[in-house]
Design an enzyme around this catalytic site. Structure first.
Site, short mmCIF file in Angstrom:
data_model
loop_
_atom_site.label_atom_id
_atom_site.label_comp_id
_atom_site.label_asym_id
_atom_site.label_seq_id
_atom_site.Cartn_x
_atom_site.Cartn_y
_atom_site.Cartn_z
N ASP A 236 9.39 3.00 0.16
CA ASP A 236 8.27 3.62 0.86
C ASP A 236 8.39 3.30 2.35
O ASP A 236 8.00 2.22 2.79
CB ASP A 236 6.94 3.13 0.28
CG ASP A 236 5.75 3.82 0.95
OD1 ASP A 236 5.95 4.60 1.90
OD2 ASP A 236 4.61 3.58 0.51
N TYR B 6 0.86 -1.19 0.00
CA TYR B 6 0.00 0.00 0.00
C TYR B 6 0.89 1.23 0.00
O TYR B 6 1.83 1.33 0.78
CB TYR B 6 -0.92 0.02 1.23
CG TYR B 6 -1.84 1.22 1.25
CD1 TYR B 6 -2.87 1.35 0.32
CD2 TYR B 6 -1.66 2.24 2.19
CE1 TYR B 6 -3.71 2.47 0.34
CE2 TYR B 6 -2.50 3.36 2.20
CZ TYR B 6 -3.52 3.46 1.28
OH TYR B 6 -4.35 4.56 1.29
N LYS C 201 3.86 9.18 8.75
CA LYS C 201 3.46 8.66 10.07
C LYS C 201 4.39 9.12 11.22
O LYS C 201 4.14 10.20 11.76
CB LYS C 201 3.30 7.16 9.99
CG LYS C 201 2.16 6.82 8.99
CD LYS C 201 1.72 5.37 8.97
CE LYS C 201 0.44 5.19 8.16
NZ LYS C 201 0.64 4.58 6.85
C1 PLP Z 1 0.02 4.89 5.46
C2 PLP Z 1 0.85 4.61 4.27
C3 PLP Z 1 0.86 5.45 3.15
C4 PLP Z 1 -0.14 6.56 2.98
O1 PLP Z 1 0.00 7.54 3.94
P1 PLP Z 1 -1.26 8.51 4.23
O2 PLP Z 1 -0.67 9.53 5.15
O3 PLP Z 1 -2.31 7.66 4.86
O4 PLP Z 1 -1.68 9.08 2.94
C5 PLP Z 1 1.78 5.21 2.16
N1 PLP Z 1 2.64 4.19 2.24
C6 PLP Z 1 2.65 3.35 3.29
C7 PLP Z 1 3.65 2.25 3.33
C8 PLP Z 1 1.73 3.52 4.33
O5 PLP Z 1 1.70 2.65 5.33
#
Ligand code: PLP
Length: 436
Positions: A242, A147, A270
């Site tokens: 990511d 994701y 995050k």
């Molecule tokens: C949470 C997440 C995102 C997206 O971040 P948002 O702040 O929710 O848009 C992208 N990549 C990873 C790996 C994530 O866990």
């Protein structure tokens, strides 16, 4: 019989579904994956959440990993209050932006230049645009179950056959956009190599979660990540690590280097915002120069680098030390042991309980789970019973079997010890039939 949520949560939920689309602003919060009514929280302090009916929960979601230090850490709250008193947003440079970027640079070797945005979605979407701009190629590779936020091109799932062009994973995503994405199984260097053999010159970038946290917790197999970057680079494609979840969560910096992934761009989110809407992408100088105002790749944000978010991020990063991660490792190890013992006492084999640092997964099924297909085989009904039984006994787990549990640095050994009997009962409930 379920005790949570209480009467106030139920009342609020009835109102929420009439005012908000689906009652929520992000789908997983709706409890669709586990059934039942979502709990409304009134406040959080340290390792605990308190709901509107004054029930306390050990929080193992931590705002999906954003709350690395737990809820309302005094230093972060102080910093945000102070910043708020000076002004909420300027839409112009403020010193906290480069101060936070300097702190990230000091810890992330690849991050020679940093660009702040307001969500992980934006960070990855922008990194992909930059990779396309820099390479002059259009295709992107992601892994099934990975994701990367909800940008159109990254909401794609595997089409039929390995390494086929992707299909849209959401209504509203044009097939043409999803068709710019290739999806291959996680942990399969062969599938990636075969794809690159056939379509290598079209591929701008491979985007990967070095530790996959959005199909449940799936750890990279040894050799997978080094092979990934070798393959991509041999064909002139860039690698986007990511680390929106893993950055500053698993270690004081990013984790891809330690796992042998050679990344060109890194995304963060995050944890670096400490609960504020802060994310970033970063990379070597020559690449980041391609961004406007220096280069031709456009990306902007009214609230990007917002002083409140930057103040929170600075307060989080300032408070981190090797000790933070040693403590996280200790308490998380004890939690993993409590889970293992609870599952064993409930005779819940087979079960897979992956962990890396303060990230933990629970798959009711045979492990190890190494890809999205394996994660999909886990027993979701058992997870739902486990979730509700834990919730009733004061432990808040991710309300979906395809998410990861997070331990915060505010969690102590005695918090874990107090939660252990609740988890044990929850495993027993998971083993039985019907709702807990
Ligand atoms: C949470 C997440 C995102 C997206 O971040 P948002 O702040 O929710 O848009 C992208 N990549 C990873 C790996 C994530 O866990």
């Amino acid at each position: 019989m379920s005790r949570a949520p209480g009467a106030r949560s139920r009342r609020l939920w009835r109102r929420a579904v009439r005012a908000l689309a689906g009652g929520v602003d992000s789908p997983v919060r709706s409890f669709r994956a586990v059934g039942g009514t979502p709990v409304f929280f009134a406040r959080g302090r340290g390792a605990y959440l308190e709901d509107v009916d004054r029930r306390r929960y050990l929080d193992l979601v931590g705002s999906w990993g954003a709350n690395l230090l737990g809820h309302a850490p005094p230093a972060v709250v102080r910093a945000v209050r102070e910043a708020a008193g000076e002004g909420l947003s300027y839409g112009a440079p403020n010193a906290r932006e480069h101060e936070l970027a300097e702190r990230i640079r000091a810890r992330v070797p690849r991050a020679e230049r940093v660009r702040f945005v307001s969500s992980g979605t934006e960070a990855v979407m922008s990194a992909v645009r930059l990779a396309r701009g820099a390479t002059g190629r259009s295709k992107v590779v992601k892994f099934e179950g990975g994701y990367h936020g909800h940008a159109d091109g990254l909401l794609a799932r595997a089409g039929s056959g390995v390494a086929a062009l992707a299909l849209p994973d959401s209504a509203g995503v044009p097939a043409a956009v999803a068709g710019e994405t290739f999806v291959v199984p996680y942990n399969s260097p062969q599938a990636l190599a075969e794809l690159f053999e056939r379509r290598g010159e079209e591929i701008a970038a491979v985007v990967v979660e070095p530790v996959a946290a959005n199909m449940g917790l799936v750890l990279p197999r040894p050799g997978f990540l080094p092979a990934l970057s070798r393959t991509a680079h041999r064909h002139g494609a860039l690698v986007i690590a990511d680390e929106v979840v893993t950055g500053f969560r698993l270690r004081h910096g990013t984790v891809h280097e330690t796992l042998g992934l050679e990344a060109d761009l890194v995304t963060l989110g995050k944890a670096i915002g400490g609960g504020m809407p802060v994310a970033a992408y970063a990379g070597r100088k020559s690449l980041m120069r391609q961004l406007a105002p220096l280069g031709p790749v456009y990306q902007a944000g009214t609230l990007a680098g917002n002083p409140l978010g930057m103040a929170a991020g600075l307060a989080v990063l300032r408070s981190l030390s090797a000790g933070t991660y040693a403590r996280l490792e200790r308490t998380s190890g004890e939690l993993a042991e409590a889970l293992r013992a609870g599952a064993e006492q409930a005779r819940l084999e087979p079960i897979a309980l992956p962990r890396i640092g303060s990230m933990l997964g629970v798959f009711f099924g045979r492990g190890p789970v190494t890809d999205a297909a394996g994660a999909a085989r886990a027993d979701r009904r058992r997870y739902a019973r486990f979730f509700h039984a834990a919730l009733d006994r004061g432990v808040y787990l991710p309300p979906s079997p395809l998410e990861t549990a997070f331990v915060s640095a505010a969690t102590t050994r005695s918090d874990v010890a107090r939660a252990a009997p609740a988890l044990q009962r929850a495993f027993r409930a998971a083993g039985g039939r019907g709702r807990a």
